[in-house]
Design a protein around this motif. Sequence first.
Motif, mmCIF file in Angstrom:
data_model
loop_
_atom_site.group_PDB
_atom_site.id
_atom_site.type_symbol
_atom_site.label_atom_id
_atom_site.label_comp_id
_atom_site.label_asym_id
_atom_site.label_seq_id
_atom_site.Cartn_x
_atom_site.Cartn_y
_atom_site.Cartn_z
ATOM 1 N N THR A 33 1.026 -1.096 0.201
ATOM 2 C CA THR A 33 -0.047 -0.024 -0.016
ATOM 3 C C THR A 33 1.077 1.261 0.049
ATOM 4 N N PHE A 34 1.120 1.923 -1.109
ATOM 5 C CA PHE A 34 2.048 2.914 -1.111
ATOM 6 C C PHE A 34 1.476 4.267 -0.446
ATOM 7 N N ALA A 35 2.528 5.092 -0.004
ATOM 8 C CA ALA A 35 2.306 6.335 0.454
ATOM 9 C C ALA A 35 2.938 7.216 -0.344
ATOM 10 N N ARG A 36 4.081 6.743 -1.038
ATOM 11 C CA ARG A 36 4.972 7.634 -2.133
ATOM 12 C C ARG A 36 5.625 6.885 -3.064
ATOM 13 N N ALA A 37 5.956 7.337 -4.327
ATOM 14 C CA ALA A 37 6.543 6.599 -5.188
ATOM 15 C C ALA A 37 7.361 7.410 -5.898
ATOM 16 N N GLU A 38 8.259 7.039 -6.254
ATOM 17 C CA GLU A 38 9.142 7.956 -7.386
ATOM 18 C C GLU A 38 10.040 6.748 -8.068
ATOM 19 N N ARG A 39 10.471 7.421 -9.265
ATOM 20 C CA ARG A 39 11.127 6.674 -10.268
ATOM 21 C C ARG A 39 12.552 7.565 -10.903
ATOM 22 N N GLY A 40 13.538 6.862 -11.150
ATOM 23 C CA GLY A 40 14.659 7.503 -11.539
ATOM 24 C C GLY A 40 15.560 6.707 -12.630
ATOM 25 N N ARG A 41 16.694 7.323 -12.658
ATOM 26 C CA ARG A 41 17.466 6.621 -13.709
ATOM 27 C C ARG A 41 18.409 5.628 -12.925
#
Lengths: 253, 369
Positions: free
Chosen positions: A188-196
Amino acid sequence: MPPRLGKLDAEAFAKTGAREILGYKTEPWTLKKAQIVNLNHEIDDDLGDFLLPRTMHPAIPAYATFTVIVCAESPVGAFALGEVKIAGRAGVRPRDFVLCSFCDNADARRELAERWGYPTAPGDVKLTVRHDRVIGSITAGGRSVLEMEMLDRDMISGNDIQYLASMHLARKNDDGQLVLVQVDPEFTFARAERGRPLIRTLDSVACGDTGGHLKLRNPISMSYAIADIALPKIRFICDPERPAFQGTTRVAA
Amino acid sequence: MKFGIFYEISVPRPWERDTEKRVYDNCLEQVMLADELGFDQVWAVEHHFLEEYSHCSAPEIFLTACAMKTRNIRIGHGIVVCVPQFNHPIKIAERTATMDIVSGGRLEVGTGRSATWTELGGFNVNPDETKKTWDEIVHCLPKMWTQERFGYEGRSWSMPVRTILPKPYQKPHPPLWVAVTSPGTEIDAAERGMGSLGLTFGSFKEQGEKVRNYRRIIRNCEPVGEFVNEKVSTVNFLYCHEETEKGVKHGRRLLGTFNFLAAQLLAAREAYPTKSYPSLGLLPTLRQEAAGPGDDHGVPEGIAIGDPERVLRACKNWESVGVDRVNFLLNALETIPQKDVLESLHTFAKHVMPHFRDENQAAAAAGGR
């Protein structure tokens, strides 16, 4: 011609790469506000087959997943877990085979192994969040096993992230049977990021790859998330020497 | 309701010198028979690097061969991957116009953007960008076909003014379709006045809902082309045999083989977190459990396998929810022997198609076309 299957010698691998599991009746755990950094990286296709048990088919293309999870709360206190996994398919289901796993808390190592078959070894696992990057690392026996960085952080939705259920090679304590335990946590996600994605260091021998089969090829993606993780009851186990279509057993509803 | 056939061109290992040729030859033979039997369309996908699942990376060549060997069946180039790294938009316009000319105006153009990391990664494509590039290209394509001179400055590609040649034989241009895999893409199709080329299954109820939504939205569309192609196609398996047991047994093997192959591929979303790919693409495609509960033989109600009565029932159900055309996948990994595939087409044409024939088809069957 039979379909492509993994070529890992499970018995040989289990000598160092499997822990004892105490049956399949564990109660679920909830790990609140865990931090997770996860990197997907293509690996050499042909060599990668040697890192998957015969239960599983390789993904096309083959890829590995590198994960660091920091749990501030758990029934055994705070712990950090680092894993190297090889993605594949159990029949038609995408699954990660856990090649190696490190954990910095002895109680957590024991519980994760006895309940879910995690093949955890002692290790120092760290996750560092900086303004421009997220860094995950594993150190074991004084050696750097993994150093990875997520660069150019960018917010995304937790709905965009998909983690695969994992398969743990474990030995059942009562009869010594070698099994692959499927563990399919819910997030159950509270925050999500994506990157290189960037891997600075990978000691594949320390990951149990004594044959030199883990060869990195094309980087794919990296994500960082804060999520509640529900470690579930065990539902399925597989015979590590037979394809999942033939060798899967349901152990709970 | 019309019927077409649909090719991934699945080639089993070991890949010996003749393996791919044998599969392509079998496909061509099936297409020629389908043309004779009154099937309306043949579609071929564009896929790259998808081992065993699809060796159809140059569908324009295969489809041109189909056109040269047939008289009536329409040629479905789809989907063309509308991502410049895969296909430059100028080449798409030129290639499709040429195919339309040599087929005598029988071309249908399906558009899409690829759904696997296997392919996107292979062409070094950013998955976040594909929907945007697809949208740009489908807006340009009809203009490239119909305007004498065309120039464009866009986000993903640009060109100075040139005369793009040749022009399509069909006027104003061939019908345009969108591959519908991800939820909501049928809305994209409707908003642009394009046909919905369904590549996944849902329940009849779910599919009916999508079709109603599509038809509602397309009434107020802003067509990218010069006409609205209000059509809904879906894809299905076909194995039809007069003996129920054999029909079900062969059909289930086809279904299982296809689903297994599709599952080995790496869906874009599995590897690369992005809102651009809300579904797993090929992974749930045509998966058995997505097609409704099974009957006494364990065959989902929406799948066209079994005896003619059962296949007819499945097709009638699709018709009842508003689907205009069903395109059938006939084989996977050559798991069904060629003679049985051809026999299945004959059986379907003899026992099932007559229940759907409109006046034109009846006239064609009587030699009037």
